[in-house]
Design a protein around this motif. Structure first.
Motif, PDB file in Angstrom:
ATOM      1  N   ASN A 422      65.354  48.830  28.236  1.00 43.11           N
ATOM      2  CA  ASN A 422      65.383  47.537  27.558  1.00 43.11           C
ATOM      3  C   ASN A 422      64.597  46.518  28.381  1.00 43.11           C
ATOM      4  OD1 ASN A 422      67.626  48.334  25.562  1.00 43.11           O
ATOM      5  ND2 ASN A 422      68.598  48.669  27.539  1.00 43.11           N
ATOM      6  N   GLU A 437      61.466  41.287  22.790  1.00 41.37           N
ATOM      7  CA  GLU A 437      62.405  42.349  23.151  1.00 41.37           C
ATOM      8  C   GLU A 437      61.771  43.710  22.891  1.00 41.37           C
ATOM      9  OE1 GLU A 437      66.877  41.368  22.363  1.00 41.37           O
ATOM     10  OE2 GLU A 437      65.742  40.711  20.607  1.00 41.37           O
ATOM     11  N   GLU A 439      62.990  48.021  23.089  1.00 42.56           N
ATOM     12  CA  GLU A 439      63.884  49.141  23.387  1.00 42.56           C
ATOM     13  C   GLU A 439      63.085  50.427  23.234  1.00 42.56           C
ATOM     14  OE1 GLU A 439      67.364  49.072  20.968  1.00 42.56           O
ATOM     15  OE2 GLU A 439      68.095  47.155  21.737  1.00 42.56           O
ATOM     16  N   THR A 495      60.692  42.789  13.628  1.00 38.86           N
ATOM     17  CA  THR A 495      61.000  44.062  14.292  1.00 38.86           C
ATOM     18  C   THR A 495      60.013  45.117  13.815  1.00 38.86           C
ATOM     19  OG1 THR A 495      63.359  43.482  14.349  1.00 38.86           O
ATOM     20  CG2 THR A 495      62.790  45.775  14.736  1.00 38.86           C
ATOM     21  N   ASP A 519      76.884  40.268  12.242  1.00 38.22           N
ATOM     22  CA  ASP A 519      77.040  40.644  13.646  1.00 38.22           C
ATOM     23  C   ASP A 519      75.890  41.504  14.157  1.00 38.22           C
ATOM     24  OD1 ASP A 519      79.441  39.259  13.789  1.00 38.22           O
ATOM     25  OD2 ASP A 519      80.613  41.006  13.144  1.00 38.22           O
ATOM     26  N   ASN A 520      75.280  42.309  13.290  1.00 37.26           N
ATOM     27  CA  ASN A 520      74.248  43.227  13.792  1.00 37.26           C
ATOM     28  C   ASN A 520      72.883  43.039  13.129  1.00 37.26           C
ATOM     29  OD1 ASN A 520      74.616  44.278  11.234  1.00 37.26           O
ATOM     30  ND2 ASN A 520      75.077  46.363  11.909  1.00 37.26           N
ATOM     31  N   TYR A 522      70.467  40.993  13.624  1.00 36.06           N
ATOM     32  CA  TYR A 522      69.348  40.697  14.517  1.00 36.06           C
ATOM     33  C   TYR A 522      69.120  41.781  15.570  1.00 36.06           C
ATOM     34  CZ  TYR A 522      68.678  35.931  12.780  1.00 36.06           C
ATOM     35  OH  TYR A 522      68.377  34.832  12.003  1.00 36.06           O
ATOM     36  N   ARG A 523      69.942  42.821  15.605  1.00 33.84           N
ATOM     37  CA  ARG A 523      69.762  43.861  16.613  1.00 33.84           C
ATOM     38  C   ARG A 523      68.511  44.683  16.306  1.00 33.84           C
ATOM     39  NH1 ARG A 523      75.854  46.366  16.656  1.00 33.84           N
ATOM     40  NH2 ARG A 523      76.968  44.482  17.371  1.00 33.84           N
ATOM     41  N   ASN A 525      68.159  47.964  17.102  1.00 33.71           N
ATOM     42  CA  ASN A 525      68.731  49.183  16.525  1.00 33.71           C
ATOM     43  C   ASN A 525      70.090  48.816  15.926  1.00 33.71           C
ATOM     44  OD1 ASN A 525      69.319  51.874  15.846  1.00 33.71           O
ATOM     45  ND2 ASN A 525      70.290  52.228  17.836  1.00 33.71           N
ATOM     46  N   ARG A 526      70.156  48.790  14.607  1.00 35.65           N
ATOM     47  CA  ARG A 526      71.377  48.329  13.948  1.00 35.65           C
ATOM     48  C   ARG A 526      72.444  49.417  13.853  1.00 35.65           C
ATOM     49  NH1 ARG A 526      68.435  45.799   8.748  1.00 35.65           N
ATOM     50  NH2 ARG A 526      67.232  47.709   9.101  1.00 35.65           N
ATOM     51  N   SER A 528      75.297  52.045  15.255  1.00 37.45           N
ATOM     52  CA  SER A 528      76.293  51.865  16.311  1.00 37.45           C
ATOM     53  C   SER A 528      76.041  52.756  17.513  1.00 37.45           C
ATOM     54  CB  SER A 528      77.699  52.152  15.745  1.00 37.45           C
ATOM     55  OG  SER A 528      77.763  53.465  15.214  1.00 37.45           O
TER      56      SER A 528
END
Length: 749
Positions: A422, A437, A439, A495, A519-520, A522-523, A525-526, A528
């Motif tokens: 990261n 960002e 990953e 992204t 909650d996810n 903007y991640r 990798n959405r 889990s």
């Protein structure tokens, strides 16, 4: 003037008694005060009028006290009050005390122990640290209830003899009978309970329990004799044998061992239960069924911590049958795991986790052959490194997972080695915060017997290199004239990924719990986990507004990739995703609203309202959920529920009411609800709890659970099994004794 001279003379007499009695003039000196002190013809000291005897921290007060110098005894013909050095108060009459006050006999004793408990009786003999009360009654209750012309405490224990050991702090009772509201409810020839003054643990028998079971014309009994072992200051064991006998119905035994130990930097708890038939002839199978539940936690040193949790049973449903109130009874599988955690090994914020997991199904309809064994799973987080304005970190993960047979979702065996790097950089400029960002995933999978299409099983090794890049721009601002206390923060996130889809040849072991939510969104990798990776190229945009009491958000995603795995799996049918939004209010009361709106089909796919109110009645929680899905303009799933709960404040200092439930607005039924009432005064408590669970199937009756618990301070609790059953099933109702925390009782301080 005469009163003045009388006072001076009485004080002089007291001084003479003290000075002329050498046995008094030492470390344990005894002092006598009174309005008048004189001698009779036998040379006894007569103290009259507000007479007091002092020795160390002990005191006797009465209108008349006679001291026999020859026998060194105090005779108190009338009523008196006595306080010992433990601050216990005694009232009585016709008393006899020896000089050092270690021995006493008197009638009609009324004792108030320093915790507020009371003992009364016909006669008492006090010898050192032992008090023996004849025809005694014990109760910790201060409150009184009038029944007819009789005023009684809420509950009390009556005994032919009560022996109170003030040194070892035990209460021994012979021919004991318990009365609740002056009604006899319990008798036992001999009982030993800890004294209400006891602060330390002590080995001994706890209150036994007896149950009667009726089956047609046959009767069986079960009896339990729990024994508590105070092994040491940090170890304890509760051994409970339960013996079933009689009627030819059941002749088995159950033994429970509950062990607790405090260890340096942690604790150990073990609960071992087994059933047997020891009395059967030619029986070589001592253990029929058993369960072992263990919890162990320990800080090995400053850097490492170990945790062991295990739940094992010899046959399916054994824990459900023996421990129906345990949370393990409601799980689909029992988990046994060993977890080793490491902190600050190479850096101040790095983290290592090694765990081994084994699962055993706990439901009749579950297949244990598909449950996994994880041996081991290793995860290492490097911590954050900050150089040249960049923040970097990496995660390394390895697992080895296997099961007896594969399924449509999982392989029979799979190993994974994964490294995730990261990197992020934050730039403040142009009235904005710009974040870059990255990953990067490097992964190797070795999969055996993975079911892909029908009966097509795949086995092989796979390598995956998967970078995900992202850039976000956030520009908060305020209006100068309007909504000055409200901050608006629009945000855009781009992204980019390689775009190739996840392979169905890889078993998905850690990416199963997913949801498209605020909650996810903007991640990068959405998902889990990392067995599946987010392969979409997308732009996410929206804004968040907030103040000291309000917060609101509205967000959406547009997918450039047509084969986005996560996007499709979460029910987004078009490139433009559903619209997500939220509104929150937080002050003394809390209110939040979340929604997911399908723009293509123009309907509310999901909305949820959560509220928490603190009122004069108590705390009220209400949660509303409306969830639907469409296929070809037809709603295929439509759920609307209302979850509610009420926890009242104390009513008249002692009572509380609780209410909770889940109401299905579509079917117009309470699928589950509970009502509870509790009353706890300073000595007595009662809980009445009712739970009903309904089922969708018409052939299944609702399940009703009604339990009643009585709690007695310093004695324990007695809880019923389910009272809401048929008349036949009521024959099997049992009362279980339980330990009790005295802090539940009302304390007027």
């Amino acid at each position: 003037m005469n009163n003045f001279y009388k006072l001076k003379i009485s004080q002089l007499l007291v001084l003479l008694v003290v000075l002329l009695s050498p046995s008094f003039n030492n470390a344990n000196e005894l002092l006598i005060f009174a309005d008048s002190i004189s001698y009779d013809e036998d040379d006894n000291i007569i103290a009259k009028g507000n007479a007091k005897i002092f020795q160390n921290d002990e005191i006797i007060i009465s209108d008349l006290i006679i001291y026999n110098k020859t026998d060194e005894k105090f005779i108190i013909p009338g009523q008196f009050t006595f306080k010992d050095n433990n601050k216990n108060f005694f009232e009585g009459e016709n008393g006899l005390f020896i000089k050092n006050l270690n021995f006493a006999e008197f009638e009609n004793p009324k004792i108030r122990l320093n915790d507020g408990s009371r003992i009364i009786g016909k006669k008492i003999k006090r010898d050192g640290n032992i008090d023996i009360i004849s025809k005694g009654v014990y109760s910790p209750c201060k409150s009184r209830i009038k029944i007819g012309n009789f005023i009684c405490p809420t509950w009390q224990l009556e005994a032919e003899k009560i022996l109170h050991d003030n040194q070892n702090l035990f209460l021994y009772q012979k021919h004991s009978k318990m009365r609740v509201l002056n009604t006899p409810v319990f008798y036992i020839p001999y009982i030993v309970t800890p004294s209400p003054l006891r602060k330390e643990r002590k080995s001994g028998f706890l209150t036994p329990s007896i149950s009667l079971n009726f089956f047609d014309t046959k009767t069986s009994q079960s009896i339990a004799f729990p024994y508590y072992f105070n092994i040491s200051v940090d170890k304890e064991l509760l051994f409970t044998p339960i013996i079933n006998y009689g009627g030819g119905v059941d002749s088995s035994q159950r033994f429970n061992f509950d062990y607790n130990q405090i260890i340096s930097g942690g604790n150990l708890k073990t609960d071992f239960t087994f059933d047997t038939n020891l009395e059967n002839q030619n029986n070589n199978k001592w253990i029929n069924d058993a369960s072992l539940i263990t919890k162990y936690n320990k800080n090995l040193n400053n850097n490492y911590r170990i945790q062991i949790d295990s739940a094992l049973e010899t046959s399916k449903n054994y824990i459900q049958r023996t421990k129906p109130n345990d949370s393990l009874s409601y799980t689909n599988s029992l988990s046994s795991n060993i977890i080793l955690e490491g902190f600050n090994l190479n850096r101040i914020d790095d983290y290592l986790k090694l765990n081994i997991n084994f699962y055993q199904t706990n439901q009749e309809n579950e297949d244990n052959k598909t449950t996994p064994t994880v041996l081991p799973k290793i995860y290492y987080f490097s911590g954050y490194s900050k150089k040249f304005g960049n923040v970097s970190s990496f995660n390394t993960e390895f697992y080895n997972i296997f099961r007896e047979k594969s399924s449509e979702t999982h392989a029979k065996k799979q190993q994974k080695i994964s490294n995730q790097y990261n990197l992020s950089k934050e730039i403040i400029g142009y009235n904005s915060k710009i974040i870059f960002e990255t990953e990067i995933y490097n992964q190797i999978f070795n999969t055996e017997t993975k079911l892909t299409n029908g009966n097509d099983y795949q086995t092989g090794s796979y390598y995956r290199f998967f970078p995900i890049l992202g850039m976000a721009v956030e520009s908060p601002f305020k209006f100068k004239k309007y909504l000055k206390n409200y901050t608006f923060s629009p945000k855009v996130n781009l992204t980019v990924t390689p775009g190739y889809s996840n392979s169905n040849k890889i078993s998905n072991e850690d990416s199963t719990n997913n949801d498209f939510s605020i909650d996810n969104i903007y991640r990068l990798n959405r998902y889990s986990g990392s067995d599946k990776l987010d392969n979409s190229k997308r732009i996410t945009y929206g804004f968040t507004g907030y103040s000291d009491k309000f917060k609101s958000s509205i967000l959406q995603t547009y997918e450039f990739t047509n084969n986005s795995n996560f996007h499709k799996e979460q029910g987004n049918e078009d490139n433009l995703s559903d619209l997500l939004g939220s509104l929150e209010y937080f002050n003394k009361n809390e209110l939040s609203y979340n929604f997911r709106y399908d723009l293509k089909n123009e309907y509310m796919k999901k909305q949820n309202i959560d509220s928490k109110f603190k009122t004069q009645v108590g705390e009220i929680n209400i949660s509303y959920l409306d969830q639907a899905s469409k296929a070809n303009e037809i709603i295929t799933k439509d759920t609307e529920t209302l979850n509610y709960s009420l926890s009242s404040k104390k009513i008249f200092n002692f009572s509380k009411i609780s209410l909770s439930g889940l109401y299905d607005l579509k079917k117009e039924i309470n699928t589950e609800y509970s009502i509870g009432y509790s009353y706890f005064d300073e000595c007595f408590g009662i809980n009445l709890d009712f739970i009903r669970k309904s089922y969708e199937e018409d052939n299944l009756k609702p399940q009703d659970i009604l339990t009643l618990t009585f709690s007695f301070k310093n004695i324990g609790s007695y809880k019923s099994t389910n009272l809401a059953v048929s008349e036949i099933d009521k024959q099997d109702i049992e009362w279980d004794s339980q330990t009790l925390d005295n802090n539940q009782f009302y304390n007027e301080k």
